[in-house]
Motif scaffolding. Structure first.
Motif, mmCIF file in Angstrom:
data_model
loop_
_atom_site.group_PDB
_atom_site.id
_atom_site.type_symbol
_atom_site.label_atom_id
_atom_site.label_comp_id
_atom_site.label_asym_id
_atom_site.label_seq_id
_atom_site.Cartn_x
_atom_site.Cartn_y
_atom_site.Cartn_z
ATOM 1 N N HIS A 139 47.892 41.427 47.558
ATOM 2 C CA HIS A 139 48.153 40.000 47.715
ATOM 3 C C HIS A 139 47.143 39.261 48.591
ATOM 4 C CE1 HIS A 139 51.955 41.725 46.363
ATOM 5 N NE2 HIS A 139 52.186 40.537 45.830
ATOM 6 N N SER A 140 46.809 39.808 49.738
ATOM 7 C CA SER A 140 45.909 39.110 50.650
ATOM 8 C C SER A 140 44.446 39.271 50.226
ATOM 9 C CB SER A 140 46.069 39.643 52.076
ATOM 10 O OG SER A 140 45.086 39.072 52.916
ATOM 11 N N ILE A 141 43.698 38.197 50.372
ATOM 12 C CA ILE A 141 42.263 38.243 50.082
ATOM 13 C C ILE A 141 41.516 39.092 51.103
ATOM 14 C CG2 ILE A 141 42.253 36.053 48.857
ATOM 15 C CD1 ILE A 141 41.267 34.678 51.403
ATOM 16 N N PHE A 142 42.156 39.411 52.217
ATOM 17 C CA PHE A 142 41.529 40.210 53.273
ATOM 18 C C PHE A 142 41.863 41.699 53.185
ATOM 19 C CE2 PHE A 142 41.677 35.943 55.030
ATOM 20 C CZ PHE A 142 40.411 35.807 55.576
ATOM 21 N N TYR A 143 42.975 42.044 52.561
ATOM 22 C CA TYR A 143 43.450 43.430 52.596
ATOM 23 C C TYR A 143 42.461 44.360 51.902
ATOM 24 C CZ TYR A 143 46.351 47.545 52.084
ATOM 25 O OH TYR A 143 46.835 48.830 52.129
ATOM 26 N N GLU A 144 41.824 45.194 52.703
ATOM 27 C CA GLU A 144 40.870 46.201 52.237
ATOM 28 C C GLU A 144 39.772 45.625 51.343
ATOM 29 O OE1 GLU A 144 42.381 50.022 51.272
ATOM 30 O OE2 GLU A 144 43.658 50.052 53.032
ATOM 31 N N THR A 145 39.318 44.413 51.689
ATOM 32 C CA THR A 145 38.171 43.807 51.021
ATOM 33 C C THR A 145 37.095 43.561 52.083
ATOM 34 O OG1 THR A 145 38.644 41.437 51.362
ATOM 35 C CG2 THR A 145 39.784 42.549 49.509
ATOM 36 N N ALA A 180 38.073 35.155 45.294
ATOM 37 C CA ALA A 180 38.769 36.384 45.660
ATOM 38 C C ALA A 180 39.793 36.612 44.556
ATOM 39 C CB ALA A 180 39.443 36.252 47.015
ATOM 40 N N ASN A 181 39.622 37.679 43.829
ATOM 41 C CA ASN A 181 40.411 37.844 42.611
ATOM 42 C C ASN A 181 40.881 39.273 42.428
ATOM 43 O OD1 ASN A 181 40.459 35.591 40.292
ATOM 44 N ND2 ASN A 181 40.960 37.597 39.441
ATOM 45 N N ASP A 182 42.121 39.386 41.928
ATOM 46 C CA ASP A 182 42.631 40.704 41.533
ATOM 47 C C ASP A 182 41.735 41.281 40.452
ATOM 48 O OD1 ASP A 182 44.865 40.954 43.165
ATOM 49 O OD2 ASP A 182 46.179 39.944 41.754
ATOM 50 N N LEU A 222 49.898 32.424 50.641
ATOM 51 C CA LEU A 222 50.607 32.569 51.919
ATOM 52 C C LEU A 222 50.086 33.761 52.711
ATOM 53 C CD1 LEU A 222 52.923 31.924 53.923
ATOM 54 C CD2 LEU A 222 54.415 33.323 52.460
ATOM 55 N N TYR A 223 50.001 34.933 52.085
ATOM 56 C CA TYR A 223 49.568 36.136 52.806
ATOM 57 C C TYR A 223 48.114 36.012 53.242
ATOM 58 C CZ TYR A 223 53.798 37.823 50.504
ATOM 59 O OH TYR A 223 55.075 37.957 50.038
ATOM 60 N N ASN A 264 25.686 30.450 42.405
ATOM 61 C CA ASN A 264 25.710 30.517 43.866
ATOM 62 C C ASN A 264 27.030 31.030 44.427
ATOM 63 O OD1 ASN A 264 23.074 29.428 44.228
ATOM 64 N ND2 ASN A 264 23.907 27.426 43.700
ATOM 65 N N SER A 265 28.018 31.201 43.575
ATOM 66 C CA SER A 265 29.334 31.637 44.033
ATOM 67 C C SER A 265 29.290 33.083 44.502
ATOM 68 C CB SER A 265 30.361 31.524 42.898
ATOM 69 O OG SER A 265 30.471 30.194 42.459
ATOM 70 N N LEU A 266 30.113 33.363 45.495
ATOM 71 C CA LEU A 266 30.298 34.728 45.968
ATOM 72 C C LEU A 266 31.614 35.233 45.392
ATOM 73 C CD1 LEU A 266 29.210 34.052 49.645
ATOM 74 C CD2 LEU A 266 27.830 34.985 47.784
ATOM 75 N N PHE A 267 31.769 36.567 45.318
ATOM 76 C CA PHE A 267 32.941 37.131 44.662
ATOM 77 C C PHE A 267 33.410 38.365 45.412
ATOM 78 C CE2 PHE A 267 35.627 38.989 41.479
ATOM 79 C CZ PHE A 267 36.052 37.927 40.700
ATOM 80 N N VAL A 268 34.709 38.413 45.672
ATOM 81 C CA VAL A 268 35.337 39.568 46.314
ATOM 82 C C VAL A 268 36.477 40.021 45.424
ATOM 83 C CG1 VAL A 268 36.642 40.354 48.328
ATOM 84 C CG2 VAL A 268 34.739 38.758 48.630
ATOM 85 N N VAL A 269 36.476 41.293 45.066
ATOM 86 C CA VAL A 269 37.563 41.857 44.271
ATOM 87 C C VAL A 269 38.639 42.348 45.221
ATOM 88 C CG1 VAL A 269 38.209 43.709 42.672
ATOM 89 C CG2 VAL A 269 36.043 42.498 42.366
#
Length: 178
Positions: free
Chosen positions: A95-101, A51-53, A127-128, A86-91
């Motif tokens: 701050h949070s890996i969940f916010y609008e992803t 999960a990356n900016d 933390l977030y 095999n890695s998955l990727f979310v842009v």
């Protein structure tokens, strides 16, 4: 039994930003534990999700982000943690890996009920993300040797908050069992 995923937060990074001079030493110190965690997860068929900016590059994708970083001066911090086939990727953009992803959806589709968070920055994105995982009823583990900080005192407080307020486990990477 819980199905686990390891989530690597913001480690594909150019370190061309405010506070990078404070973050880099902590990232370098945490790198061996992060690499060990990811390698062990892969050996045990535990999904690894990055999960990356996107650094505001809305036309980019994870391959382009990785290429840019690996061509930069801090490639030695990123290369050992590069995603594999095999890695998955979310842009992410905040701050949070969940916010609008799509991460919540991805975890549900994979049957993931436990997340192990590593990466940076302990007192911010980690933390977030831990809080957002907790409110989604996911079990959270944050190996304290596999996260990097800008400010050590704030990172220590963040880890204590994760443990006390969210029920997160805060072990050493070596103590994790799959």
């Amino acid at each position: 039994m819980d199905k686990t995923a390891v989530i690597v937060i913001d480690m594909i990074n150019t370190y061309d930003h405010d506070d990078a001079d404070l973050l880099l030493p902590a990232a370098e110190a945490a790198l061996p534990a992060m690499v060990d965690l990811v390698e062990r997860a892969r050996r045990h068929d535990v999904p690894v999700i990055y999960a990356n900016d996107n650094f505001g590059q809305w036309r980019s994708h994870h391959g382009e982000l990785l290429e840019t970083v690996l061509a930069g001066p801090h490639a030695d911090v990123v290369r050992p943690l590069s995603p594999d086939e095999n890695s998955l990727f979310v842009v992410k953009a905040r701050h949070s890996i969940f916010y609008e992803t799509p991460l919540s959806y991805l975890l549900r589709q994979q049957g993931i009920t436990h997340v192990v968070l590593c990466g940076q920055v302990t007192e911010q994105c980690v933390l977030y993300s831990a809080l957002d995982a907790h409110i989604r009823h996911l079990k959270v583990t944050v190996p304290h040797d596999a996260v990097a900080h800008i400010h050590a005192d704030l990172a220590d407080a963040a880890l204590r908050m994760m443990e006390r307020n969210m029920g997160a486990r805060i072990p050493l990477t070596a103590d994790l069992r799959w």
